[in-house]
Design an enzyme around this catalytic site. Structure first.
Site, PDB file in Angstrom:
ATOM      1  N   HIS A 306       0.823  -1.332   0.016  1.00  0.00           N
ATOM      2  CA  HIS A 306       0.025   0.106  -0.041  1.00  0.00           C
ATOM      3  C   HIS A 306       0.883   1.211   0.136  1.00  0.00           C
ATOM      4  O   HIS A 306       1.960   1.329   0.642  1.00  0.00           O
ATOM      5  CB  HIS A 306      -0.943  -0.093   1.261  1.00  0.00           C
ATOM      6  N   ASP A 363      -7.827  -4.303  -0.611  1.00  0.00           N
ATOM      7  CA  ASP A 363      -8.240  -4.509  -2.060  1.00  0.00           C
ATOM      8  C   ASP A 363      -8.420  -5.952  -2.555  1.00  0.00           C
ATOM      9  O   ASP A 363      -9.222  -6.620  -3.209  1.00  0.00           O
ATOM     10  CB  ASP A 363      -7.598  -3.728  -3.043  1.00  0.00           C
TER      11      ASP A 363
END
Length: 427
Positions: A306, A363
């Protein structure tokens, strides 16, 4: 510690105040930099630039920490529902029972969408991406609510917020039902907010709606985990569009468009597309993990790591458990999901990924759950938008109430210097 920062350039010194946040973050206030020195800063992607002071969301990427209005994401995901979190983000405090009931009843009273909106929806081909449809429908709401919001009126501000919270789930459900060729549905006021969203999306015209608590709880958690995430691309877009005093609905529409990109909200769709490609190639996860480590290989592992979190994404820890519960409850055997589990296992055990803290992110797991629930891949980012809605509203409201100036970044020009105009016959 000094509350001033000094910049020295070309023999001159310039002092700027230092702002301290409530979580001991420090920022140099350079608002007077250009007027005092004639210089600006440049920061592509705004990785080191604070655009505002905000009291909504705090995250610490190094520690893997996320809080809404001071409450940890772990507590909220476990103990609150999405509507409570929406109220918290927008108005600053968790609602009591009476406030929550009023909030929900007010939303239900505004949950109808003008029938003419269906004409706009029917104008899109079935092949249209749901995010493009959702952005257009959200913007089109302005035509049916043309009065601009007086941000100095709490009553008008509240009513605008209620209207979009009420109508947005209908638009989300309509986007999916159009994609699947199902008749449009308005839901049931007797149901909870998230439960009603699920019903509007999935109820078949010839069957009774059946509630599955594990599915609803997982969907609730997903929406909570996506509800806000500080000054990301789409949130910054909502704020900068709103800074021109554009209305709430059009600012949200701009945020939806920003969210659509594969580097932002579209990442969960990209994860599933990657998993499908690996499955189609035989499902060898070790092969693809080796490709991901090869700097000369164009393959990119989606759903790992991330930009902000340099540790495990705290949202991923929560949603991983929900994913396990959903898959177990629904008894799903899916080769795509088997590939996902294989990649997860490889990444958590492979020293290359562990050393680089390339853990599965939110995600990765959200895509797995959405697939298990029967949500089409093209709808994944629409579900992200549904979750992010209260955060966008809260950020827009905060920006307007703080009367922030219109967003207008500077640039460093690197083009041609002045040159004479050449007539057409001499070029």
């Amino acid at each position: 510690m000094s509350d001033k920062a000094t910049l020295e350039y070309n023999g001159r010194k310039y002092e700027f105040p230092v702002i301290k946040g409530s979580e001991d973050e420090f920022a140099i206030d350079i608002r007077s930099l250009r007027s005092s020195s004639g210089m600006i800063t440049i920061d592509s992607g705004y990785k080191n630039t604070g655009s505002c002071e905000s009291a909504i969301t705090f995250l610490d990427g190094e520690k893997g920490m996320l809080r809404y209005r001071g409450y940890s994401i772990e507590d909220l995901a476990e103990k609150a529902d999405f509507l409570e979190v929406a109220f918290l983000l927008i108005f600053g405090e968790l609602p009591n029972e009476e406030q929550l009931d009023t909030f929900h009843n007010d939303i239900k009273a505004e949950s109808h969408v003008d029938e003419e909106m269906k004409k706009i929806l029917h104008g899109f081909p079935k092949s249209a991406h749901p995010m493009g449809v959702l952005s257009s429908l959200t913007s089109a709401l302005i035509a049916f609510n043309p009065t601009s919001v007086n941000v100095k009126s709490e009553k008008e501000m509240y009513h605008a917020i209620i209207r979009i919270l009420a109508k947005f789930p209908v638009l989300v459900a309509w986007c999916m039902r159009k994609k699947k060729g199902l008749p449009l549905d308005y839901g049931d006021d007797a149901l909870g907010y998230v439960e009603n969203l699920h019903k509007m999306m999935f109820k078949k015209p010839n069957k009774e709606y059946e509630k599955n608590k594990i599915v609803i709880d997982a969907l609730d958690k997903l929406l909570i985990l996506h509800a806000d995430h500080e000054q990301n691309c789409s949130t910054s877009t909502v704020r900068i569009v709103g800074s021109s005093h554009a209305g709430l609905f059009v600012s949200l529409s701009a945020g939806i468009s920003a969210l659509w990109g594969p580097l932002h909200g579209g990442a969960n769709q990209a994860v599933l597309e990657m998993l499908e490609a690996i499955a189609a190639d035989g499902g060898d996860t070790k092969k693809y993990m080796a490709k991901a480590k090869d700097k000369n290989d164009p393959f990119r592992l989606m759903g790992f790591g991330h930009r902000v979190y340099k540790n495990f994404d705290p949202r991923a820890k929560i949603i991983k458990n929900a994913a396990d519960e959903v898959l177990a409850d629904l008894g799903i055997e899916d080769p795509i999901l088997e590939v996902a589990k294989g990649l997860e296992k490889e990444a958590l055990e492979d020293q290359y990924f562990v050393d680089r803290k390339l853990y599965p992110n939110v995600d990765f797991y959200s895509g797995i759950i959405y697939r298990a629930l029967g949500i089409p891949t093209e709808m994944f980012t629409v579900m992200f938008a549904m979750g992010r809605l209260p955060g966008w509203i809260a950020q827009w409201r905060e920006m307007r109430l703080n009367n922030e100036p219109i967003g207008r970044p500077r640039q460093v020009y690197v083009g041609e210097t002045i040159r004479p105009f050449m007539p057409l016959d001499r070029r």
